[in-house]
Design a protein around this motif. Structure first.
Motif, mmCIF file in Angstrom:
data_model
loop_
_atom_site.group_PDB
_atom_site.id
_atom_site.type_symbol
_atom_site.label_atom_id
_atom_site.label_comp_id
_atom_site.label_asym_id
_atom_site.label_seq_id
_atom_site.Cartn_x
_atom_site.Cartn_y
_atom_site.Cartn_z
ATOM 1 N N UNK A 147 40.462 36.155 -40.954
ATOM 2 C CA UNK A 147 40.807 35.426 -41.844
ATOM 3 C C UNK A 147 40.131 34.774 -42.252
ATOM 4 N N UNK A 148 40.216 34.727 -43.579
ATOM 5 C CA UNK A 148 38.864 33.866 -44.597
ATOM 6 C C UNK A 148 39.428 33.574 -46.577
ATOM 7 N N UNK A 149 38.669 32.371 -46.471
ATOM 8 C CA UNK A 149 39.706 31.469 -47.728
ATOM 9 C C UNK A 149 38.236 31.805 -48.570
ATOM 10 N N UNK A 150 37.906 31.187 -49.704
ATOM 11 C CA UNK A 150 37.293 31.416 -50.977
ATOM 12 C C UNK A 150 37.817 29.788 -51.685
ATOM 13 N N UNK A 151 36.966 28.870 -52.190
ATOM 14 C CA UNK A 151 37.644 28.137 -53.221
ATOM 15 C C UNK A 151 36.540 28.583 -54.486
ATOM 16 N N UNK A 152 36.488 28.244 -55.616
ATOM 17 C CA UNK A 152 35.431 29.160 -56.229
ATOM 18 C C UNK A 152 35.297 28.197 -57.680
ATOM 19 N N UNK A 153 34.299 27.463 -57.911
ATOM 20 C CA UNK A 153 34.449 26.441 -59.340
ATOM 21 C C UNK A 153 34.204 27.874 -60.266
ATOM 22 N N UNK A 154 35.444 27.322 -61.517
ATOM 23 C CA UNK A 154 35.532 28.662 -62.525
ATOM 24 C C UNK A 154 34.598 27.789 -63.724
ATOM 25 N N UNK A 171 44.614 44.833 -45.117
ATOM 26 C CA UNK A 171 44.508 43.254 -45.229
ATOM 27 C C UNK A 171 45.094 42.909 -46.402
ATOM 28 N N UNK A 172 45.647 41.546 -46.343
ATOM 29 C CA UNK A 172 46.493 41.393 -46.682
ATOM 30 C C UNK A 172 45.771 39.995 -48.077
ATOM 31 N N UNK A 173 46.489 38.973 -49.286
ATOM 32 C CA UNK A 173 45.142 38.718 -49.974
ATOM 33 C C UNK A 173 46.911 37.625 -50.730
ATOM 34 N N UNK A 174 46.392 36.594 -50.933
ATOM 35 C CA UNK A 174 46.623 35.779 -52.137
ATOM 36 C C UNK A 174 45.782 35.194 -53.313
ATOM 37 N N UNK A 175 45.982 35.305 -54.630
ATOM 38 C CA UNK A 175 45.268 34.534 -54.855
ATOM 39 C C UNK A 175 45.789 34.108 -55.786
ATOM 40 N N UNK A 176 45.489 32.545 -56.426
ATOM 41 C CA UNK A 176 45.306 31.704 -57.160
ATOM 42 C C UNK A 176 44.321 30.824 -58.157
ATOM 43 N N UNK A 177 44.748 30.261 -59.310
ATOM 44 C CA UNK A 177 43.870 29.397 -60.014
ATOM 45 C C UNK A 177 44.352 28.414 -60.875
ATOM 46 N N UNK A 178 43.996 27.466 -60.932
ATOM 47 C CA UNK A 178 44.126 26.142 -61.454
ATOM 48 C C UNK A 178 42.883 25.370 -62.601
ATOM 49 N N UNK A 179 43.380 25.112 -63.684
ATOM 50 C CA UNK A 179 42.220 24.249 -64.012
ATOM 51 C C UNK A 179 40.864 24.606 -63.387
ATOM 52 N N UNK A 180 40.206 24.369 -62.600
ATOM 53 C CA UNK A 180 38.314 24.270 -62.703
ATOM 54 C C UNK A 180 38.378 24.932 -61.636
ATOM 55 N N UNK A 181 39.787 25.905 -61.116
ATOM 56 C CA UNK A 181 39.131 26.603 -59.690
ATOM 57 C C UNK A 181 39.871 27.739 -59.356
ATOM 58 N N UNK A 182 39.114 28.585 -58.437
ATOM 59 C CA UNK A 182 40.392 29.606 -57.630
ATOM 60 C C UNK A 182 40.128 30.051 -56.479
ATOM 61 N N UNK A 183 40.485 30.153 -56.430
ATOM 62 C CA UNK A 183 41.035 30.238 -54.667
ATOM 63 C C UNK A 183 41.742 31.716 -54.065
#
Length: 129
Positions: free
Chosen positions: A5-12, A110-122
């Motif tokens: 399992x992997x997760x990541x949050x990225x500052x846009x 692999x199963x993937x979910x992505x999202x972005x909101x304001x200043x972050x992508x996750x």
């Protein structure tokens, strides 16, 4: 059976700063050919959409690299891992080259979910065997 399992949050804002500093060279390092074409198209029409697109792909690839347990080392490379989408809009991982061979030889999925909101992508990725 869950392999990883992997997760990541990225500052846009960080992605935007990298693009401002390095230009298209940064996008070419992170994006596969298909992604690069989409990024250019979105950036041309609405630059902010291009930045968000790049940030979600960056985040998804980081999450995937964590889920397979390699991080960013061979055979995992930015350009051998592509984030595409199905006609339904669901994001999917498409692999190329040595990474594809490595992944398939282990019978992984692999199963993937992505999202972005304001200043972050996750992103969140589950890899199963």
């Amino acid at each position: 059976m869950i392999y990883g399992i992997g997760t990541d949050i990225c500052d846009i804002r960080r992605i935007r700063a990298s693009l401002e500093r390095h230009g298209e060279r940064f996008a070419c390092k992170v994006l596969a050919e298909g992604e690069l074409a989409t990024w250019r198209e979105r950036s041309e029409r609405w630059p902010e959409r291009g930045v968000r697109y790049l940030a979600t792909r960056f985040s998804a690839k980081e999450a995937f690299s964590k889920a397979i347990g390699l991080g960013m080392r061979m055979p995992m490379t930015w350009r051998h891992c592509e984030v595409a989408k199905l006609p339904t809009g669901q994001p999917v991982i498409v692999l190329h080259g040595a990474l594809k061979e490595w992944f398939e030889s282990r019978s992984l999925r692999a199963h993937l979910s992505v999202t972005d909101e304001s200043d972050y992508a996750a992103s969140f990725c589950v890899v199963e065997k």
